[in-house]
Design a protein around this motif. Structure first.
Motif, PDB file in Angstrom:
ATOM      1  N   GLY A   9      -8.148   1.916   3.490  1.00 22.23           N
ATOM      2  CA  GLY A   9      -8.025   3.042   3.037  1.00 22.23           C
ATOM      3  C   GLY A   9      -9.355   3.578   2.277  1.00 22.23           C
ATOM      4  N   TRP A  10     -10.054   2.570   1.073  1.00 23.11           N
ATOM      5  CA  TRP A  10     -10.707   3.335  -0.009  1.00 23.11           C
ATOM      6  C   TRP A  10     -12.229   2.937   0.882  1.00 23.11           C
ATOM      7  CZ3 TRP A  10     -11.234   5.782  -4.092  1.00 23.11           C
ATOM      8  CH2 TRP A  10     -13.398   5.005  -5.182  1.00 23.11           C
ATOM      9  N   GLY A  11     -11.772   2.353   1.202  1.00 24.79           N
ATOM     10  CA  GLY A  11     -13.469   1.778   2.493  1.00 24.79           C
ATOM     11  C   GLY A  11     -13.553   2.712   3.440  1.00 24.79           C
ATOM     12  N   VAL A  12     -12.504   3.011   3.910  1.00 25.50           N
ATOM     13  CA  VAL A  12     -12.976   4.902   4.823  1.00 25.50           C
ATOM     14  C   VAL A  12     -13.338   5.710   3.850  1.00 25.50           C
ATOM     15  CG1 VAL A  12     -11.546   5.999   6.790  1.00 25.50           C
ATOM     16  CG2 VAL A  12     -11.109   3.786   6.786  1.00 25.50           C
ATOM     17  N   MET A  13     -12.757   6.189   2.793  1.00 26.78           N
ATOM     18  CA  MET A  13     -12.846   7.007   2.125  1.00 26.78           C
ATOM     19  C   MET A  13     -14.748   7.285   1.580  1.00 26.78           C
ATOM     20  SD  MET A  13      -9.233   8.175  -0.542  1.00 26.78           S
ATOM     21  CE  MET A  13      -9.224   6.469  -0.935  1.00 26.78           C
ATOM     22  N   THR A  14     -14.766   6.235   0.862  1.00 25.18           N
ATOM     23  CA  THR A  14     -16.284   5.970   0.841  1.00 25.18           C
ATOM     24  C   THR A  14     -17.077   6.155   1.631  1.00 25.18           C
ATOM     25  OG1 THR A  14     -15.852   3.680   0.212  1.00 25.18           O
ATOM     26  CG2 THR A  14     -15.158   5.387  -1.473  1.00 25.18           C
ATOM     27  N   TRP A  15     -16.979   5.089   2.595  1.00 21.15           N
ATOM     28  CA  TRP A  15     -18.155   5.245   3.597  1.00 21.15           C
ATOM     29  C   TRP A  15     -19.130   4.425   3.580  1.00 21.15           C
ATOM     30  CZ3 TRP A  15     -15.419   5.782   8.442  1.00 21.15           C
ATOM     31  CH2 TRP A  15     -16.075   4.554   9.418  1.00 21.15           C
ATOM     32  N   SER A  16     -18.585   3.582   2.824  1.00 21.78           N
ATOM     33  CA  SER A  16     -20.081   3.127   1.692  1.00 21.78           C
ATOM     34  C   SER A  16     -19.300   1.266   1.444  1.00 21.78           C
ATOM     35  CB  SER A  16     -20.462   3.419   0.588  1.00 21.78           C
ATOM     36  OG  SER A  16     -18.375   2.857  -0.100  1.00 21.78           O
ATOM     37  N   TRP A  17     -20.326   0.634   1.648  1.00 23.78           N
ATOM     38  CA  TRP A  17     -20.711  -0.776   1.044  1.00 23.78           C
ATOM     39  C   TRP A  17     -19.688  -1.284  -0.417  1.00 23.78           C
ATOM     40  CZ3 TRP A  17     -21.429  -4.258   4.327  1.00 23.78           C
ATOM     41  CH2 TRP A  17     -21.835  -3.993   5.242  1.00 23.78           C
ATOM     42  N   PRO A  18     -20.483  -0.449  -0.819  1.00 25.34           N
ATOM     43  CA  PRO A  18     -19.276  -0.663  -1.999  1.00 25.34           C
ATOM     44  C   PRO A  18     -17.407  -0.491  -1.369  1.00 25.34           C
ATOM     45  CG  PRO A  18     -21.267   0.677  -3.088  1.00 25.34           C
ATOM     46  CD  PRO A  18     -21.180   0.479  -1.437  1.00 25.34           C
ATOM     47  N   GLY A  19     -17.297   0.125  -1.276  1.00 24.71           N
ATOM     48  CA  GLY A  19     -15.914   0.679  -0.560  1.00 24.71           C
ATOM     49  C   GLY A  19     -15.645  -0.496   0.588  1.00 24.71           C
ATOM     50  N   ILE A  20     -16.520  -1.107   1.013  1.00 25.53           N
ATOM     51  CA  ILE A  20     -16.342  -1.966   2.150  1.00 25.53           C
ATOM     52  C   ILE A  20     -15.702  -3.840   1.867  1.00 25.53           C
ATOM     53  CG2 ILE A  20     -16.786  -3.331   4.875  1.00 25.53           C
ATOM     54  CD1 ILE A  20     -15.659  -0.860   5.038  1.00 25.53           C
ATOM     55  N   GLY A  21     -17.066  -3.805   0.569  1.00 26.66           N
ATOM     56  CA  GLY A  21     -17.119  -4.986  -0.334  1.00 26.66           C
ATOM     57  C   GLY A  21     -15.811  -5.263  -0.720  1.00 26.66           C
ATOM     58  N   PHE A  22     -15.148  -3.972  -1.487  1.00 24.83           N
ATOM     59  CA  PHE A  22     -14.317  -4.343  -2.273  1.00 24.83           C
ATOM     60  C   PHE A  22     -12.817  -4.774  -1.320  1.00 24.83           C
ATOM     61  CE2 PHE A  22     -10.987  -2.147  -5.192  1.00 24.83           C
ATOM     62  CZ  PHE A  22     -10.670  -3.225  -5.719  1.00 24.83           C
ATOM     63  N   PHE A  23     -12.726  -4.028  -0.037  1.00 27.54           N
ATOM     64  CA  PHE A  23     -11.701  -4.136   0.568  1.00 27.54           C
ATOM     65  C   PHE A  23     -12.230  -6.134   1.499  1.00 27.54           C
ATOM     66  CE2 PHE A  23     -11.717  -4.802   5.634  1.00 27.54           C
ATOM     67  CZ  PHE A  23      -9.838  -4.814   5.571  1.00 27.54           C
ATOM     68  N   LEU A  24     -13.404  -6.600   1.954  1.00 26.78           N
ATOM     69  CA  LEU A  24     -13.345  -7.690   2.050  1.00 26.78           C
ATOM     70  C   LEU A  24     -13.458  -8.434   0.946  1.00 26.78           C
ATOM     71  CD1 LEU A  24     -16.964  -6.891   4.378  1.00 26.78           C
ATOM     72  CD2 LEU A  24     -14.200  -7.225   5.100  1.00 26.78           C
ATOM     73  N   TYR A  25     -13.033  -8.656  -0.392  1.00 28.16           N
ATOM     74  CA  TYR A  25     -13.073  -9.240  -1.265  1.00 28.16           C
ATOM     75  C   TYR A  25     -11.065  -8.852  -1.996  1.00 28.16           C
ATOM     76  CZ  TYR A  25     -12.740 -12.018  -5.678  1.00 28.16           C
ATOM     77  OH  TYR A  25     -12.695 -13.097  -6.797  1.00 28.16           O
ATOM     78  N   THR A  26     -10.948  -7.833  -1.483  1.00 30.42           N
ATOM     79  CA  THR A  26      -9.786  -8.618  -1.799  1.00 30.42           C
ATOM     80  C   THR A  26      -8.927  -9.698  -0.420  1.00 30.42           C
ATOM     81  OG1 THR A  26      -9.604  -5.682  -2.562  1.00 30.42           O
ATOM     82  CG2 THR A  26      -7.532  -6.497  -1.258  1.00 30.42           C
ATOM     83  N   CYS A  27      -9.934  -8.945   0.744  1.00 30.44           N
ATOM     84  CA  CYS A  27      -9.238 -10.040   1.863  1.00 30.44           C
ATOM     85  C   CYS A  27      -9.432 -11.127   1.307  1.00 30.44           C
ATOM     86  CB  CYS A  27      -9.624  -9.729   2.877  1.00 30.44           C
ATOM     87  SG  CYS A  27      -8.836  -7.738   3.417  1.00 30.44           S
ATOM     88  N   SER A  28     -10.594 -11.508   1.085  1.00 27.39           N
ATOM     89  CA  SER A  28     -10.481 -12.733   0.628  1.00 27.39           C
ATOM     90  C   SER A  28      -9.516 -13.573  -0.701  1.00 27.39           C
ATOM     91  CB  SER A  28     -11.708 -13.066  -0.174  1.00 27.39           C
ATOM     92  OG  SER A  28     -12.948 -12.341   1.392  1.00 27.39           O
ATOM     93  N   ASN A  29      -9.367 -12.275  -1.522  1.00 28.57           N
ATOM     94  CA  ASN A  29      -8.259 -13.128  -2.373  1.00 28.57           C
ATOM     95  C   ASN A  29      -6.591 -13.288  -2.034  1.00 28.57           C
ATOM     96  OD1 ASN A  29      -7.596 -13.618  -4.744  1.00 28.57           O
ATOM     97  ND2 ASN A  29      -7.875 -12.077  -5.406  1.00 28.57           N
ATOM     98  N   LEU A  30      -6.798 -12.182  -1.406  1.00 29.56           N
ATOM     99  CA  LEU A  30      -5.237 -12.039  -1.551  1.00 29.56           C
ATOM    100  C   LEU A  30      -4.571 -12.830  -0.168  1.00 29.56           C
ATOM    101  CD1 LEU A  30      -4.238  -8.317  -2.480  1.00 29.56           C
ATOM    102  CD2 LEU A  30      -4.499 -10.809  -3.598  1.00 29.56           C
ATOM    103  N   ILE A  31      -5.263 -12.693   0.970  1.00 31.05           N
ATOM    104  CA  ILE A  31      -5.178 -12.984   2.047  1.00 31.05           C
ATOM    105  C   ILE A  31      -4.999 -14.378   2.480  1.00 31.05           C
ATOM    106  CG2 ILE A  31      -5.500 -13.651   4.321  1.00 31.05           C
ATOM    107  CD1 ILE A  31      -6.098 -11.597   5.141  1.00 31.05           C
ATOM    108  N   PRO A  32      -5.500 -15.458   1.329  1.00 31.70           N
ATOM    109  CA  PRO A  32      -4.647 -17.295   1.345  1.00 31.70           C
ATOM    110  C   PRO A  32      -4.201 -17.007   0.486  1.00 31.70           C
ATOM    111  CG  PRO A  32      -7.567 -16.790   1.202  1.00 31.70           C
ATOM    112  CD  PRO A  32      -6.897 -15.205   1.698  1.00 31.70           C
ATOM    113  N   ARG A  33      -3.581 -15.916  -0.619  1.00 28.85           N
ATOM    114  CA  ARG A  33      -2.309 -16.041  -1.462  1.00 28.85           C
ATOM    115  C   ARG A  33      -1.246 -15.781  -0.718  1.00 28.85           C
ATOM    116  NH1 ARG A  33      -1.541 -17.761  -6.764  1.00 28.85           N
ATOM    117  NH2 ARG A  33       0.199 -16.641  -7.381  1.00 28.85           N
TER     118      ARG A  33
END
Length: 261
Positions: free
Chosen positions: A209-233
């Motif tokens: 949702g943050w990525g959609v709100m900001t519509w930006s690489w910083p927002g999408i980058g944070f979303f992708l990192y969250t997936c990289s961190n939390l999905i394997p955990r």
């Protein structure tokens, strides 16, 4: 010159955020951070979990609040509104969640939080807080665009939904641990009937949702990192539950995304 130097520094930080995701996901396929149910010895001195959470998440508040006033959009009501959900999430994560952990502890925790892991999380939050605060307060350039409000509203709905899932799931886990004196049991009810880690699912939804709100690489980058961190955990936690509870554990539950994974 200062503006060019700032742009370059921002760009390098953003690239660091984006490119750190894949190696993080790869590493977490083999080794989980040793806290919570994955706690184990050999990672050095520890802190109490409430204090560790407070310290390592704190840059998201104090650094953001230090940086934001220096941005060229610092007084723009739209930038302030856009950044509010980010601050709301981290106010909960930095202040409310550690207090809930502290209040739920009937006795001192036997499993401390490794200082080494807290330090790595602290460093990541320094990086990410700088990127998100600097982008929203200074580099975002479409506040007057016709799509701003549509993206903000749609993203906010997604963000609030994810935050509600995250908080409700965390409260269930903290309550169960208190009621069972620190002994892990099978969580029941709500999204726990569908996935082992709805708290992680909620956080992934939030930052999408943050990525959609900001519509930006910083927002999408944070979303992708969250997936990289939390999905394997989440996957590792799903395996942990299955190994611990064997046939008692519901076979239909997925790890983190209902009906999918």
């Amino acid at each position: 010159m200062k503006e060019i130097a700032d742009q370059n520094f921002f760009r390098y930080c953003l690239l660091t955020l984006i490119y750190s995701g894949p190696p993080t996901a790869f590493a977490l396929k083999f080794l989980q951070a040793p806290y919570g149910k994955h706690n184990r010895t050999g990672w050095g001195p520890t802190l109490s979990p409430p204090l560790a959470w407070f310290l390592m998440e704190s840059p998201t508040l104090w650094l953001s609040l230090i940086l934001f006033p220096f941005g060229r959009h610092a007084l723009n009501p739209k930038s302030l509104l856009l950044f509010s959900p980010y601050l709301l999430h981290y106010f909960h994560r930095t202040i409310i969640y550690p207090l809930r952990l502290l209040r739920s502890s009937s006795s001192p925790s036997k499993n401390g939080f490794p200082i080494s892991i807290a330090a790595m999380a602290f460093a990541f939050n320094l990086l990410n807080a700088y990127i998100q605060a600097r982008y929203v307060s200074h580099y975002k350039n479409d506040y007057e665009g016709q799509w701003f409000w549509w993206r903000f509203i749609v993203g906010l709905v997604i963000f609030v939904t994810g935050m509600w899932i995250n908080i409700a799931s965390d409260r269930t886990l903290v309550r169960l641990k208190k009621e069972n004196y620190g002994v892990y049991v099978i969580p029941r009810g709500g999204l726990f009937e569908f996935v082992s880690c709805p708290n992680y699912f909620g956080e992934v939804v939030e930052w999408f949702g943050w990525g959609v709100m900001t519509w930006s690489w910083p927002g999408i980058g944070f979303f992708l990192y969250t997936c990289s961190n939390l999905i394997p955990r989440a996957h590792a936690s799903h395996i942990w539950y299955s190994d611990k509870f064997k046939d008692e554990y519901p076979k239909t539950r997925k790890a983190v995304i209902p009906y999918v994974f």
